[in-house]
Design a protein around this motif. Structure first.
Motif, PDB file in Angstrom:
ATOM      1  N   PHE A  62      -5.222  -0.989  -0.347  1.00 10.11           N
ATOM      2  CA  PHE A  62      -4.874  -0.179   0.753  1.00 10.11           C
ATOM      3  C   PHE A  62      -3.658  -0.886   1.416  1.00 10.11           C
ATOM      4  CE2 PHE A  62      -5.944   0.343   5.351  1.00 10.11           C
ATOM      5  CZ  PHE A  62      -6.374   1.864   5.158  1.00 10.11           C
ATOM      6  N   ASP A  63      -2.677   0.058   1.567  1.00  9.82           N
ATOM      7  CA  ASP A  63      -1.558  -0.290   2.341  1.00  9.82           C
ATOM      8  C   ASP A  63      -1.799  -0.083   3.916  1.00  9.82           C
ATOM      9  OD1 ASP A  63       0.826  -0.450   3.778  1.00  9.82           O
ATOM     10  OD2 ASP A  63       1.813   1.090   2.326  1.00  9.82           O
ATOM     11  N   PRO A  64      -1.849  -0.992   4.647  1.00 14.06           N
ATOM     12  CA  PRO A  64      -2.285  -1.046   6.141  1.00 14.06           C
ATOM     13  C   PRO A  64      -1.231  -0.613   6.755  1.00 14.06           C
ATOM     14  CG  PRO A  64      -1.658  -3.444   5.389  1.00 14.06           C
ATOM     15  CD  PRO A  64      -1.473  -2.552   4.174  1.00 14.06           C
TER      16      PRO A  64
ATOM     17  N   GLY B 258      -2.583   3.449   7.595  1.00 18.69           N
ATOM     18  CA  GLY B 258      -3.360   2.854   6.287  1.00 18.69           C
ATOM     19  C   GLY B 258      -3.595   4.088   5.528  1.00 18.69           C
ATOM     20  N   ARG B 259      -3.235   3.578   4.154  1.00 15.86           N
ATOM     21  CA  ARG B 259      -3.474   4.531   3.103  1.00 15.86           C
ATOM     22  C   ARG B 259      -4.086   3.989   1.777  1.00 15.86           C
ATOM     23  NH1 ARG B 259      -1.725   9.821   1.344  1.00 15.86           N
ATOM     24  NH2 ARG B 259       0.100  10.268   2.614  1.00 15.86           N
ATOM     25  N   VAL B 260      -5.056   4.645   1.154  1.00 10.47           N
ATOM     26  CA  VAL B 260      -5.448   4.139  -0.080  1.00 10.47           C
ATOM     27  C   VAL B 260      -4.420   4.172  -1.311  1.00 10.47           C
ATOM     28  CG1 VAL B 260      -7.306   4.417  -1.677  1.00 10.47           C
ATOM     29  CG2 VAL B 260      -7.949   4.809   0.492  1.00 10.47           C
TER      30      VAL B 260
ATOM     31  N   ASP C 111      -2.216   6.322  -6.421  1.00 10.25           N
ATOM     32  CA  ASP C 111      -1.305   7.090  -5.390  1.00 10.25           C
ATOM     33  C   ASP C 111      -1.612   8.537  -5.037  1.00 10.25           C
ATOM     34  OD1 ASP C 111       0.690   5.992  -3.966  1.00 10.25           O
ATOM     35  OD2 ASP C 111       2.209   6.459  -5.379  1.00 10.25           O
ATOM     36  N   GLY C 112      -3.059   8.620  -4.866  1.00 12.77           N
ATOM     37  CA  GLY C 112      -3.138  10.125  -4.463  1.00 12.77           C
ATOM     38  C   GLY C 112      -3.550  11.175  -5.824  1.00 12.77           C
TER      39      GLY C 112
ATOM     40  N   GLY D 188     -10.447   8.620  -1.534  1.00  8.42           N
ATOM     41  CA  GLY D 188     -10.492   7.875  -0.135  1.00  8.42           C
ATOM     42  C   GLY D 188     -10.865   6.429  -0.408  1.00  8.42           C
ATOM     43  N   GLY D 189     -11.176   5.708  -1.493  1.00  9.36           N
ATOM     44  CA  GLY D 189     -11.549   4.458  -1.744  1.00  9.36           C
ATOM     45  C   GLY D 189     -13.032   4.063  -1.689  1.00  9.36           C
ATOM     46  N   THR D 190     -13.804   5.166  -1.681  1.00 14.30           N
ATOM     47  CA  THR D 190     -15.159   4.808  -1.866  1.00 14.30           C
ATOM     48  C   THR D 190     -15.490   4.957  -3.442  1.00 14.30           C
ATOM     49  OG1 THR D 190     -15.847   5.879   0.191  1.00 14.30           O
ATOM     50  CG2 THR D 190     -17.332   6.107  -1.573  1.00 14.30           C
TER      51      THR D 190
END
Ligand code: URP
Ligand code: ZN
Ligand code: ZN
Length: 460
Positions: free
Chosen positions: A394-396, A423-425, A438-439, A82-84
């Motif tokens: 982050f792809d906005p 928006g995806r990490v 990429d997940g 999640g980008g944390t």
């Protein structure tokens, strides 16, 4: 020569956005600048079309204790996806997993040692708050050692079985003020919440739509008012945790105006900025969180106070529970809390930036810079050269539907299930190492570290 260059993205700082490359060497950011001025690198990440931001710092999560079935492995993986890049969890007084923490005879330092030992499972960094759950004056004697162990913030609860009475809380505020440490407050008036819960139990009102009415907004405001007043009288810095409603945020704003931001800071959580109480009809007990998810006007109040600066931070209050543990007949038998570590950035970005037009620097302030400054993490929450290379690419523009099927947490549901977000990490780096790509998790357990925090002042 450096290890990695993140090339071609839009860099976001707390005040600005600009096109630049970011060079990482070892654990730190080596340079931010024009592609032409960058050194050679072993690896290149193409960030064209993406935002390059400091990793999210989530100062409010519950992992591997009585508010969560998540382990450090499952929670830190959810965080990384999640980008944390850093979260702050809680060390209870000697929570060992068998008894209720308020019955345990142990110490905060034992609680800290127990959680420090989790680093071998972690892929992102973490810090700890102490959490006082018993009115035992011995805890006052150990606070200095707790602060010295890198834990300068202590959570005090006014509610639940282990809520503290004002008299004892007042003493804790005085002790924390002497140490220049600070209090993190869960404020809900326990007598009001307990009385209404008992009334609904007598009346057989076990359907989840009754739950928010058992913990009204004024109960939160009353408890925040009393606790903030005591803290200010004691000269103790106060951080209002999980602020959920206009009434409570207005109370905090008044104290902040009088005593200044050096003395009072506060957060709300993503769910209080994105969901209203109609969610209980939709999802039953799954969104049961304390304080409750409130009315549409309270969502507006959260954004007004974030914009005005009364609220500094947006956290998750992540609790990794299973559906089974939440879906019980009567709401009062359900667990409190919901998972959000993996969905926090995409959901809040979608609501704040895409839907409401807030800026990317705002996003970085409330998710990274402010929690880093408030919680004493000077080497994090920024992309300044020399600081930790904790970075999210982050792809906005990518739009997708949230689903719990992607959860790394043990939680098998999401309160955002089916919600379309933009928006995806794409990538998450923790101290220079790519941990999620990429997940997928690409780091070994044990990359994450316990971070000893400093008690830094709040003048920023
Ligand atoms: O419902 C919640 N928020 N559970 C976690 C415990 C707390 O009060 O933060
Ligand atoms: Zn709480
Ligand atoms: Zn919490």
């Amino acid at each position: 020569m450096v290890d990695t260059i993140i090339r071609g993205g839009t860099v976001v700082t707390p005040t600005d956005t600009f096109d630049a490359d970011v060079a990482i060497d070892g654990e730190r950011i080596a340079a931010v600048g024009d592609g032409e001025s960058m050194p050679e690198a072993d690896h290149t990440i193409d960030a064209t079309g993406s935002m390059v931001m400091p990793g999210v710092i989530d100062p409010h999560v519950h992992i591997d204790d009585m508010f969560s079935f998540d382990t450090y492995e499952t929670a830190t993986k959810a965080a990384a996806l999640g980008g944390t890049t850093t979260y702050i969890d809680f060390a209870w007084q000697a929570w060992v997993g068998e008894m209720s923490p308020w019955d345990e005879p142990g110490t905060l330092r034992e609680g800290i040692e127990r959680k420090r030992a989790k680093a071998e499972e972690a892929v992102v960094d973490y810090g700890l708050h102490g959490a006082i759950t018993r009115e035992d004056r011995a805890v006052l004697e150990e606070l200095e050692a707790v602060v010295d162990a890198g834990v300068p913030s202590i959570k005090l609860f006014t509610a639940y079985e282990f809520g503290l009475e004002n008299g004892f809380m007042n003493r804790v505020f005085e002790a924390l003020a002497d140490l220049d440490a600070f209090a993190v407050l869960h404020s809900e008036d326990a007598t009001i919440c307990d009385d209404r819960t008992a009334q609904f139990q007598r009346e057989g009102k076990g359907d989840p739509e009754w739950y928010p009415r058992s913990r009204p907004d004024y109960a939160e405001a009353i408890a925040a008012d009393a606790a903030a007043r005591m803290a200010m009288e004691a000269g103790c810095r106060y951080y209002g945790i999980h602020t959920s409603c206009r009434k409570s945020a207005d109370v905090l704003a008044r104290y902040r105006e009088r005593y200044g931001e050096e003395m009072l800071r506060a957060e709300t959580c993503t769910h209080y900025t994105t969901l209203d109480d109609s969610i209980f009809e939709e999802l039953g007990n799954l969104p049961m969180i304390a304080p409750p998810i409130r009315k549409p006007d309270d969502i507006e109040a959260m954004f007004e106070h974030l914009e005005a600066g009364t609220l500094d931070v947006v956290s998750t209050d992540h609790c990794g529970y299973t559906k089974e543990s939440k879906q019980v007949d009567d709401w009062w038998d359900s667990k409190f809390g919901a998972n959000a570590l993996q969905t926090n950035l995409p959901v809040f970005h979608d609501e704040a930036v895409i839907e409401r037009g807030f800026s990317y620097p705002f996003l970085v302030r409330v998710l990274s810079r402010n929690p880093a400054r408030i919680f004493g993490l000077p080497g994090k929450g920024t992309l300044d050269p020399g600081t930790d290379a904790d970075i999210v690419v982050f792809d906005p523009n990518e739009t997708y539907a949230i689903t719990a099927e992607e959860n790394a947490s043990v939680a098998d549901f999401s309160i955002y299930e089916g919600r379309e977000v933009t928006g995806r990490v794409k990538q998450t780096f923790v101290r220079g190492e790519l941990v999620a790509d990429d997940g997928k998790i690409v780091a070994e357990n044990g990359h994450g570290r316990f971070v000893e925090r400093e008690s830094t002042d709040w003048a920023f």
